[in-house]
Design a protein around this motif. Structure first.
Motif, short mmCIF file in Angstrom:
data_model
loop_
_atom_site.label_atom_id
_atom_site.label_comp_id
_atom_site.label_asym_id
_atom_site.label_seq_id
_atom_site.Cartn_x
_atom_site.Cartn_y
_atom_site.Cartn_z
N GLY A 91 0.81 -1.22 0.00
CA GLY A 91 0.00 0.00 0.00
C GLY A 91 0.84 1.27 0.00
O GLY A 91 0.45 2.28 0.59
N LEU A 92 1.97 1.22 -0.70
CA LEU A 92 2.87 2.38 -0.73
C LEU A 92 2.88 3.01 -2.13
O LEU A 92 2.54 2.35 -3.10
N GLU A 100 7.84 10.31 3.16
CA GLU A 100 6.63 10.92 2.58
C GLU A 100 5.44 9.96 2.63
O GLU A 100 4.31 10.38 2.89
N VAL A 104 1.94 10.70 4.75
CA VAL A 104 0.56 10.71 4.22
C VAL A 104 -0.37 10.05 5.23
O VAL A 104 -1.43 10.58 5.58
N TRP A 105 0.05 8.89 5.73
CA TRP A 105 -0.80 8.15 6.69
C TRP A 105 -0.89 8.89 8.02
O TRP A 105 -1.93 8.85 8.67
N ARG A 107 -0.87 12.15 8.37
CA ARG A 107 -1.82 13.25 8.17
C ARG A 107 -3.25 12.72 8.12
O ARG A 107 -4.16 13.31 8.71
N LEU A 108 -3.45 11.61 7.42
CA LEU A 108 -4.81 11.05 7.34
C LEU A 108 -5.31 10.62 8.71
O LEU A 108 -6.51 10.67 8.99
N ALA A 109 -4.39 10.19 9.57
CA ALA A 109 -4.78 9.73 10.91
C ALA A 109 -4.81 10.88 11.91
O ALA A 109 -5.17 10.67 13.06
N GLY A 110 -4.42 12.08 11.46
CA GLY A 110 -4.41 13.22 12.37
C GLY A 110 -3.26 13.17 13.36
O GLY A 110 -3.31 13.82 14.42
N ARG A 153 -0.76 4.91 12.40
CA ARG A 153 -2.23 4.99 12.42
C ARG A 153 -2.78 4.94 13.85
O ARG A 153 -3.92 5.31 14.09
#
Lengths: 215, 226
Positions: A91-92, A100, A104-105, A107-110, A153
């Motif tokens: 999943g990269l 990077e 991304v993960w 940021r998506l997870a806060g 996550r």
């Protein structure tokens, strides 16, 4: 909020299709919070499908299922937010660097930006290696990055499908230590693996799947 | 997972970072679109006809470039299971859709600016109403990016997606092609069109974009679901 009294995972007579083929044929499983559980079975026994169903990716066509108290039929979005699935594929994004990718993960997870570097560091990827494009990394290094994405996550339930694959001896030891630490922090860890002796050494118990059911 | 706008920012930044690194749009799609313009210039070989059809050729080249760029955008996500990982992580799929649309729109706008410049040089048109041209570019690009991402998501996991995408996308994008062509002709004042005639087309393009942006944001989760 998840129901803290609920089991981490509870499936009852779950039937899940893989294409037109029933991959789970009435599986019943109970996994308590804070457990590390090894899922073993022959190829095609339903291990990956069990993990994907618990992640809310594969719908139940029959039976019942709850993860952290959330219904797998009607509350899959809640389930997905609280679980982290490491599948066969990493999943990269090959064109991004390791850092990077994990950012991304994060940021998506806060999560805070510096948690990405910390997560990579826990998987032994630091310094110039963290700034290298994932597409130029070895399979083992990519797997470490994918595991760092799981770490960042901060999920309550970790669902790991052959997480040791492609890792070298040090990577396997790092992963084992990571899973034990995750349990200590309160996470539930479900590991589908053919490397049964290694995982059994620190797992609380094992589930054996055969023909899509718990044997 | 974070709210839709934060997710959109993250996904857009990620898609643009992938393009910055790989430079596929810059090094392959842009020259391809430029070649389309050059080939038509040779094929038409008549200044009057060329200036009359310049607006249409800009958008035809943009549409062809859109197909390649959408294909690429979703192929990058699907290659190592990242799109599935995003779904599995419970990311807000409205945000994922809007982020992908934003990144695609930025790339298309750059591409269209080059195509307009090529039209000016090769087809000898001049921009009579720059404001109208900018409005057309923005509205049409938003619509194209939105339908592109809807159908890119639909075919992302499908077999034969390379041939399926044009088949599905072209008919739906036809109204944008028509409206953008008419409005661009007005901005160029080619074929007897006047700038004032272009603004109603911009309204139509904006309405098209709004409908597909909302529809895409609401349906994207279901479209990419197994």
């Amino acid at each position: 909020m998840s129901d803290v009294r609920a089991e981490a995972i509870e499936l009852r007579d779950a039937v899940v299709l893989y294409g037109a083929h029933p991959a789970l044929t009435g599986a019943s499983v109970r996994i308590g919070r804070g457990e590390i559980v090894l899922v073993e079975g022959a190829n095609g026994s339903g291990k990956s499908t069990l993990l994907r169903a618990c992640a809310g990716l594969k719908p139940l066509v029959r039976g019942e299922g709850r993860v952290l108290g959330f219904d797998l039929r009607h509350e899959r979005a809640e389930v997905r937010r609280r679980t982290a699935l490491l599948a066969h594929r990493d999943g990269l994004w090959a064109d991004l660097t390791a850092l990077e990718n994990v950012q991304v993960w994060a940021r998506l997870a806060g999560a805070a930006p510096d948690e990405a570097a910390a997560a990579l560091g826990r998987m032994g990827i630091a310094g110039p290696l963290a700034s290298r494009r994932v597409g130029s990394m070895s399979a083992g290094q990519k797997r470490r990055c994918a595991l760092a994405c799981v770490v960042v996550r901060r999920a309550e339930v970790w669902l790991l499908d052959e997480p040791h694959s492609a890792l070298d001896a040090q990577g396997r030891d790092d992963l084992d230590a990571l899973l034990v630490a995750a349990r200590a922090a309160g996470a539930t860890v479900v590991v589908a693996s053919h490397d049964t002796e290694r995982v059994a050494a620190f797992a609380d118990r094992r589930i054996v799947l055969s023909g899509g059911r718990v044997a | 997972m974070t709210e839709p706008l934060a997710t959109a920012r993250t996904i857009a930044a990620k898609d643009l970072a992938v393009e910055r690194r790989s430079r596929v749009v810059a090094n392959q799609v842009l020259p391809f679109a430029g070649l389309v313009m050059v080939m038509f210039a040779f094929a038409l070989d008549d200044d009057a006809i060329a200036s009359r059809v310049a607006g249409g050729l800009v958008w035809l080249a943009a549409l062809l470039a859109l197909l390649v760029t959408v294909q690429r955008s979703f192929a990058v996500d699907a290659a190592d299971g990242a799109l599935e990982a995003i779904r599995a992580a419970g990311a807000d799929m409205r945000g994922v859709f809007l982020g992908k649309v934003a990144a695609l729109a930025v790339q298309l706008l750059v591409l269209e600016a080059v195509l307009v410049a090529a039209a000016i040089v090769l087809y000898r048109v001049s921009v009579r109403d720059p404001l109208l041209l900018v409005a057309v570019l923005v509205a049409a690009t938003a619509g194209l990016a939105a339908v592109g991402c809807i159908y890119g998501g639909v075919v992302a996991g499908a077999g034969g997606r390379e041939t399926l995408l044009p088949l599905l996308l072209m008919p739906v994008a036809a109204p944008v092609l028509i409206g953008a062509t008419r409005a661009t002709e007005s901005a160029f004042a080619s074929g007897g069109a006047t700038p004032a005639e272009g603004w109603p087309w911009v309204g139509l393009l904006a309405a098209f974009a709004a409908v597909f942006l909302v529809a895409g944001a609401m349906s994207f989760a279901a479209l990419v679901e197994e």
